[in-house]
Design a protein around this motif. Structure first.
Motif, mmCIF file in Angstrom:
data_model
loop_
_atom_site.group_PDB
_atom_site.id
_atom_site.type_symbol
_atom_site.label_atom_id
_atom_site.label_comp_id
_atom_site.label_asym_id
_atom_site.label_seq_id
_atom_site.Cartn_x
_atom_site.Cartn_y
_atom_site.Cartn_z
ATOM 1 N N VAL A 261 -1.766 9.223 6.398
ATOM 2 C CA VAL A 261 -3.137 8.817 6.090
ATOM 3 C C VAL A 261 -3.074 7.781 4.972
ATOM 4 N N GLU A 262 -4.168 7.072 4.745
ATOM 5 C CA GLU A 262 -4.182 6.076 3.679
ATOM 6 C C GLU A 262 -4.060 6.763 2.321
ATOM 7 N N ARG A 263 -3.572 6.014 1.346
ATOM 8 C CA ARG A 263 -3.191 6.602 0.060
ATOM 9 C C ARG A 263 -4.365 7.277 -0.646
ATOM 10 N N THR A 264 -5.546 6.658 -0.648
ATOM 11 C CA THR A 264 -6.679 7.254 -1.361
ATOM 12 C C THR A 264 -7.023 8.629 -0.794
ATOM 13 N N SER B 141 -6.575 -4.548 -2.300
ATOM 14 C CA SER B 141 -5.345 -4.070 -2.932
ATOM 15 C C SER B 141 -5.291 -4.415 -4.405
ATOM 16 N N GLY C 28 0.796 -1.217 0.000
ATOM 17 C CA GLY C 28 0.000 0.000 0.000
ATOM 18 C C GLY C 28 0.830 1.269 0.000
ATOM 19 N N ASN C 29 2.161 1.170 -0.156
ATOM 20 C CA ASN C 29 3.009 2.359 -0.143
ATOM 21 C C ASN C 29 3.372 2.776 -1.571
ATOM 22 N N VAL D 168 -4.641 -4.648 6.189
ATOM 23 C CA VAL D 168 -4.669 -4.355 4.757
ATOM 24 C C VAL D 168 -5.287 -5.537 4.033
#
Length: 427
Positions: free
Chosen positions: A315-318, A53, A16-17, A48
């Motif tokens: 924070v999360e990517r989205t 993903s 997720g990075n 996750v």
């Protein structure tokens, strides 16, 4: 015509990075009528979802989330030694393979799954190619092992290097080991790729018999709203902006890590804060927000800021992507690494705001900004003029500034990858 089977070893694929996005966004733009793709990843971290993903995949892509440690701070010495030894004794991980077990290193589990599939596809008369993408080093070792065992094409993607500019723990012994392992995984490669011209030039110099090419980081257009469409904000975006940004302020945003990825970049943060502290007229009406992981020293630097600033954390990517699209300026901080072309730069390009890069040296990132017209760069080494250059960079730019970011779209880059793979299976 039978499909080409692509075996991608990308241990970080489900992390997720930023590193995970390098191939995650790229593979889905390969023609599903031509390719069947198998991705061997580490099982996702707690919290996750593996299905979440990979939900955006549109091509024939299968992701295997496999257990096991990789070389790194969390790995035992024994597990690391086995992976390193496998770079030199390529049959070794196959001798240890069985069913995927948590006690086995990730390398062994990934090769066990890939080997079974490769045998099946080759017995059916289909063509196969292996791709390894760093980091960790385990992915490159796995690709070299599979390619050597089955005599198939191999692309080794070093992303931001292994030896050229040390990213791991310092020390002459570690540097020597990295050089040895790099040489072994390169030996199996038909093509070496990396993100920037300095890195590719270094590979060409040290491995003159090997083909090397630039595969830059990029942005996935599917992650961003077109300029003529409104952003459908997550409710958390409005909440964050209301909580951290004064009403009516122009927002300057920095996203991701700084010194935790490149220690020399923290000096650019020091310069940025000092320069703005001396420019009350420039910072009036502006707010600077740092979204992401900061070191203790960086937080201390922000505490002496005499302008409006906030650091809400990671924070999360989205959510981060939506926040990027709400910024008036995007701040990029790089240090002394000539090869630096950090993944966040390409998401910045697609987000649309003007980019201000503060850097210790001219590097791959500053070259990309000049090439695309997406922003400007300020060198901390420029002395007194650097402060004035930063103040000018934070001012609004003319609306008619020419901007072309198309070479960094993953949709465009998939065409390069397609040509490279096609060349391997037909050579």
């Amino acid at each position: 015509m039978a499909k080409i089977n692509v075996f991608v070893f990308a241990a970080h694929h489900l992390a997720g990075n930023i590193a995970a996005q390098r191939f995650k966004g790229l593979l889905k733009y390969l023609d599903p009528a031509k390719y069947r793709i198998f991705v061997f990843a580490r099982e996702p971290a707690a919290g996750v979802s593996a299905s979440a993903s990979t939900a955006t995949s549109t091509a024939d892509i299968t992701v295997f989330p496999l257990p096991g440690h990789c070389v790194g701070s969390e790995s035992s010495t024994a597990a690391s030694l086995l992976t390193m030894a496998s770079a030199f004794l390529r049959p070794l991980p196959f001798l240890l393979s069985g069913s995927a077990e948590r006690g086995q290193p990730w390398l062994v589990n990934a090769l066990a799954a890939a080997d079974r599939l490769c045998v099946e596809k080759r017995d059916a008369g289909e063509r196969c190619v292996a791709i390894g993408t760093y980091s960790p080093i385990d992915s490159l070792v796995a690709a070299a092992s599979l390619a050597s065992r089955h005599r198939i094409g191999c692309l080794q993607d070093f992303r931001d290097g292994l030896v050229f500019e040390p990213l791991g723990k310092p020390g002459s012994l570690r540097t020597w080991v990295r050089s040895l392992v790099e040489g072994r995984v390169v030996a199996a490669a038909d093509l070496i790729t990396s993100v920037s011209p300095p890195l590719v030039a270094d590979f060409q110099r040290r491995y003159p018999g090997k083909a090397a090419a630039i595969l830059p980081n990029g942005y996935d257009p599917a992650d961003f709203v077109a300029a003529d469409k409104p952003i459908d904000d997550d409710t958390r975006v409005a909440a964050m902006l209301a909580r951290h940004v004064p009403a009516g302020a122009r927002l300057i945003g920095h996203f991701g890590r700084i010194g935790a990825s490149d220690g020399s970049a923290s000096k650019s943060l020091d310069f940025f804060v000092d320069a703005l502290n001396e420019s009350p007229a420039v910072v009036a009406g502006n707010h600077v927000m740092f979204v992401g992981e900061l070191t203790a020293a960086e937080r201390a630097t922000l505490e002496r800021a005499r302008f409006s600033v906030s650091a809400p954390g990671a924070v999360e990517r989205t959510l981060a992507l939506q926040l990027m699209q709400r910024c008036d300026k995007l701040l990029l901080l790089t240090g002394s690494r000539a090869s630096c072309a950090t993944g966040k730069l390409f998401e910045y390009l697609a987000a649309g705001a003007d980019i201000v890069c503060v850097s210790g040296v001219r590097n791959a990132a500053t070259a990309i900004l000049a090439e695309t017209g997406a922003g400007c760069s300020v060198l901390t080494s420029a002395g007194a003029s650097a402060g004035e250059a930063l103040r000018s960079a934070l001012s609004p730019r003319p609306a008619d500034t020419h901007r072309d970011i198309s070479p960094y779209s993953k949709q465009s880059q998939a065409g390069m990858l397609d040509r490279w793979i096609s060349d391997m299976v037909h050579s």
